[in-house]
Scaffold this active site. Structure first.
Site, mmCIF file in Angstrom:
data_model
loop_
_atom_site.group_PDB
_atom_site.id
_atom_site.type_symbol
_atom_site.label_atom_id
_atom_site.label_comp_id
_atom_site.label_asym_id
_atom_site.label_seq_id
_atom_site.Cartn_x
_atom_site.Cartn_y
_atom_site.Cartn_z
ATOM 1 N N ALA A 94 1.074 -1.089 0.094
ATOM 2 C CA ALA A 94 0.090 0.272 0.125
ATOM 3 C C ALA A 94 0.924 1.110 -0.003
ATOM 4 O O ALA A 94 1.898 1.054 0.696
ATOM 5 C CB ALA A 94 -0.938 -0.109 1.262
ATOM 6 N N SER A 95 0.644 2.316 -1.105
ATOM 7 C CA SER A 95 1.378 3.169 -0.845
ATOM 8 C C SER A 95 0.876 3.719 -2.064
ATOM 9 O O SER A 95 -0.021 3.637 -2.347
ATOM 10 C CB SER A 95 2.535 3.224 -1.638
ATOM 11 N N LEU A 96 1.387 5.558 -2.103
ATOM 12 C CA LEU A 96 0.915 6.431 -2.856
ATOM 13 C C LEU A 96 0.638 6.328 -4.267
ATOM 14 O O LEU A 96 -0.001 6.736 -4.507
ATOM 15 C CB LEU A 96 1.891 8.281 -2.452
ATOM 16 N N TYR A 97 2.242 5.948 -4.311
ATOM 17 C CA TYR A 97 2.486 5.144 -5.510
ATOM 18 C C TYR A 97 3.964 4.563 -6.199
ATOM 19 O O TYR A 97 4.423 4.412 -5.169
ATOM 20 C CB TYR A 97 2.872 6.932 -6.978
ATOM 21 N N LEU A 98 4.266 4.106 -7.454
ATOM 22 C CA LEU A 98 5.388 3.222 -8.101
ATOM 23 C C LEU A 98 5.754 4.356 -8.747
ATOM 24 O O LEU A 98 5.137 4.287 -9.695
ATOM 25 C CB LEU A 98 4.272 2.140 -8.141
ATOM 26 N N GLY A 99 6.620 4.320 -8.474
ATOM 27 C CA GLY A 99 7.934 4.837 -9.658
ATOM 28 C C GLY A 99 8.147 4.764 -11.134
ATOM 29 O O GLY A 99 7.177 3.466 -10.645
ATOM 30 N N THR A 100 8.933 4.890 -11.584
ATOM 31 C CA THR A 100 8.540 4.411 -13.194
ATOM 32 C C THR A 100 10.208 4.505 -13.860
ATOM 33 O O THR A 100 10.469 4.086 -14.995
ATOM 34 C CB THR A 100 8.088 5.415 -14.192
ATOM 35 N N GLY A 101 11.318 4.495 -12.778
ATOM 36 C CA GLY A 101 13.210 4.239 -13.383
ATOM 37 C C GLY A 101 13.329 2.849 -12.971
ATOM 38 O O GLY A 101 12.556 2.290 -13.370
ATOM 39 N N HIS A 184 -2.514 7.685 0.906
ATOM 40 C CA HIS A 184 -0.797 8.016 1.207
ATOM 41 C C HIS A 184 -0.592 6.764 2.467
ATOM 42 O O HIS A 184 0.566 7.091 2.898
ATOM 43 C CB HIS A 184 -1.486 9.271 1.819
ATOM 44 N N LYS A 186 0.971 4.412 3.955
ATOM 45 C CA LYS A 186 2.488 3.188 3.108
ATOM 46 C C LYS A 186 2.897 1.841 4.283
ATOM 47 O O LYS A 186 3.123 1.972 5.227
ATOM 48 C CB LYS A 186 3.643 4.412 3.528
ATOM 49 N N ASP A 191 4.019 -12.558 3.647
ATOM 50 C CA ASP A 191 4.386 -13.131 4.552
ATOM 51 C C ASP A 191 3.657 -12.425 5.928
ATOM 52 O O ASP A 191 2.558 -11.907 6.285
ATOM 53 C CB ASP A 191 5.556 -14.364 4.749
#
Length: 499
Positions: A94-101, A184, A186, A191
């Protein structure tokens, strides 16, 4: 009575209840009764002044050696990758977003390899809709191949605020539409271990953006957070293999259509009922963990669907600080709610140290357009708070510090609390909340309140605080003297609740 009490808690209407009130709700063994009457911290008599926490949140007793304090972004990234490789049953992100790098692509490839190696492995991902779909390459395009390749093994959801609807949804451009509210939280779960943090899943947070992170090895706590994320996924948008977003199989109302009030009511019921059930299970346990020296209380704040839990606990913690105690509070963005500032000023008896980002360590420094004025806006709010402390003759009790490390930005938040005469922290708050207006009223947040009587864990928490404060300087004079553009002053007065 029990259900009514927790409903009042989650709508910020509670008055603290006595242990007798709790006793009347459930049947307890003599051992349970004795523990609750003594405050719940068995074997730690010095923690009685914190016993009220047992009334306000589910409690997970464990040992200090089940907790790992992570200090550096690189170690955070390495731990994520290692835990994904080792996962056998579940990965929940669970996060705000996942980057693309590049680092994020390696992250996704590691997820792919683990899903291929373990057909029984399940991946649940919850991100924010507006932030996760911003731009051509985004979080959604990063994860969509996993949805297509692994089918039922992967559940990918995007939380959409019910406040973004109608004309605003049609016309508000990317970035601006994020002002109304975000997912928002995190939480990174593998497991039976869970990482609670304020860090997102992107390059900066893996390299040179300082945050906080703790890893807790505890199946009951991991189950709690896995089930919480599943509840939020129910009223979020499910991403399908054809790239469309639709309703979860257990949900019937889109967040941006129909009646907003009905969506909020049903979403609030989902989360509130879940936490009430978790609280009931905690109180009904027949066997108590007599080896526990550390207690974890998960806290939630989802202001946009009417849940105010974390803010109630945080305010009570600030107001319950006793004379001779110390408090260290950190935030990546200084925009404390007026209620928090009033509580620190008028009700908190602790010596307080507030740590924030120097403008040079603020992630918005140098940004194009209005966002470039955000560091100055935080300076203005801090300056206003400091001047109010001076007027009320409380500035001797509250000190300001600013973090600055060349080439780094600062995003760490939380709190360390020291009882009178304690050299090491007895309590910490850690998670996604910045203690600001957004955290309380607009975004979905979670943090844990961790109370410990374990000397080794307290020393590790102290080392964490020292690493942050050692890179800071006292800031009162700089805050007062730093120039704030007039347009920023006008914007803060109007839009303070949005950042």
């Amino acid at each position: 009575m029990k259900m009514m009490y927790l409903r009042r808690l989650f709508t910020q209407e509670l008055c603290p209840v006595t242990h007798t009130d709790l006793m009347g709700c459930l049947q307890h063994s003599p051992q349970q009764l004795q523990q609750l009457l003594s405050g719940g911290f068995a074997g730690a008599p010095g923690l009685e002044s914190l016993s009220w926490l047992h009334n306000l949140a589910p409690c997970f007793p464990l040992r200090g050696d089940q907790i790992q304090v992570i200090h550096e972004p690189q170690h955070f990234y390495q731990t994520l990758m290692q835990r994904i490789r080792q996962a056998k049953k579940r990965v929940v992100l669970a996060s705000l977003y996942l980057g693309t790098g590049q680092l994020e692509n390696a992250f996704v490839q590691t997820l792919r390899h683990s899903l291929q190696a373990q057909s029984s492995l399940r991946l649940n991902v919850l991100l924010d809709f507006t932030r996760g779909t911003r731009g051509v390459a985004n979080s959604k395009t990063m994860l969509l191949p996993l949805v297509r390749e692994f089918g039922e093994q992967v559940q990918f959801s995007l939380y959409h605020t019910p406040d973004l609807r109608g004309m605003t949804k049609r016309l508000a451009p990317p970035r601006w539409n994020e002002l109304l509210g975000l997912q928002h939280m995190k939480v990174y779960l593998f497991d039976d271990a869970v990482i609670i943090s304020g860090a997102n899943l992107s390059n900066d947070y893996f390299t040179n953006r300082q945050d906080r992170y703790i890893l807790i090895e505890d199946k009951p706590l991991a189950d709690f957070y896995a089930q919480l994320i599943e509840r939020v996924q129910e009223f979020s948008l499910a991403v399908s293999a054809d790239a469309t977003e639709g309703l979860h199989r257990n949900w019937r109302i889109l967040p941006y259509e129909g009646t907003k009030e009905q969506f909020i009511r049903l979403a609030k019921e989902r989360v509130t009922n879940f936490v009430q059930e978790a609280y009931q299970r905690q109180l009904q346990r027949q066997e108590l963990d007599t080896e526990a020296d550390t207690w974890v209380f998960p806290l939630l704040e989802m202001g946009q669907i009417g849940i105010h839990h974390d803010s109630v606990v945080t305010k009570q913690l600030l107001s319950n600080c006793i004379a001779g105690s110390r408090l260290k509070l950190a935030t990546g963005y200084f925009n404390l709610t007026q209620e928090y500032m009033d509580t620190i000023t008028h009700k908190c008896l602790a010596q307080c140290s507030i740590l924030m980002a120097h403008p040079n360590a603020n992630g918005f420094q140098g940004a194009k357009g209005p966002a470039g004025g955000i560091p100055a806006a935080y300076t203005l709010i801090a300056k206003s708070f400091y001047e109010s402390l001076v007027r009320r003759q409380q500035n001797h009790r509250v000190n300001f510090f600013e973090y600055q490390k060349p080439g780094w930005t600062y995003h760490a938040k939380g709190l360390w609390y020291y009882l009178p005469n304690a050299r090491l922290p007895n309590l910490t708050l850690i998670g996604s909340s910045n203690f600001g207006e957004r955290s309380v009223n607009r975004d979905l947040e979670t943090q844990v309140c961790l109370v410990t009587d374990n000397m080794d864990l307290s020393q590790r928490l102290q080392a964490e605080a020292d690493r942050l404060y050692d890179l800071s300087t006292t800031a009162e004079r700089d805050i007062v003297q730093r120039q704030v553009p007039r347009w920023v002053q006008a914007v803060v007065r109007i839009f303070r609740n949005f950042f």
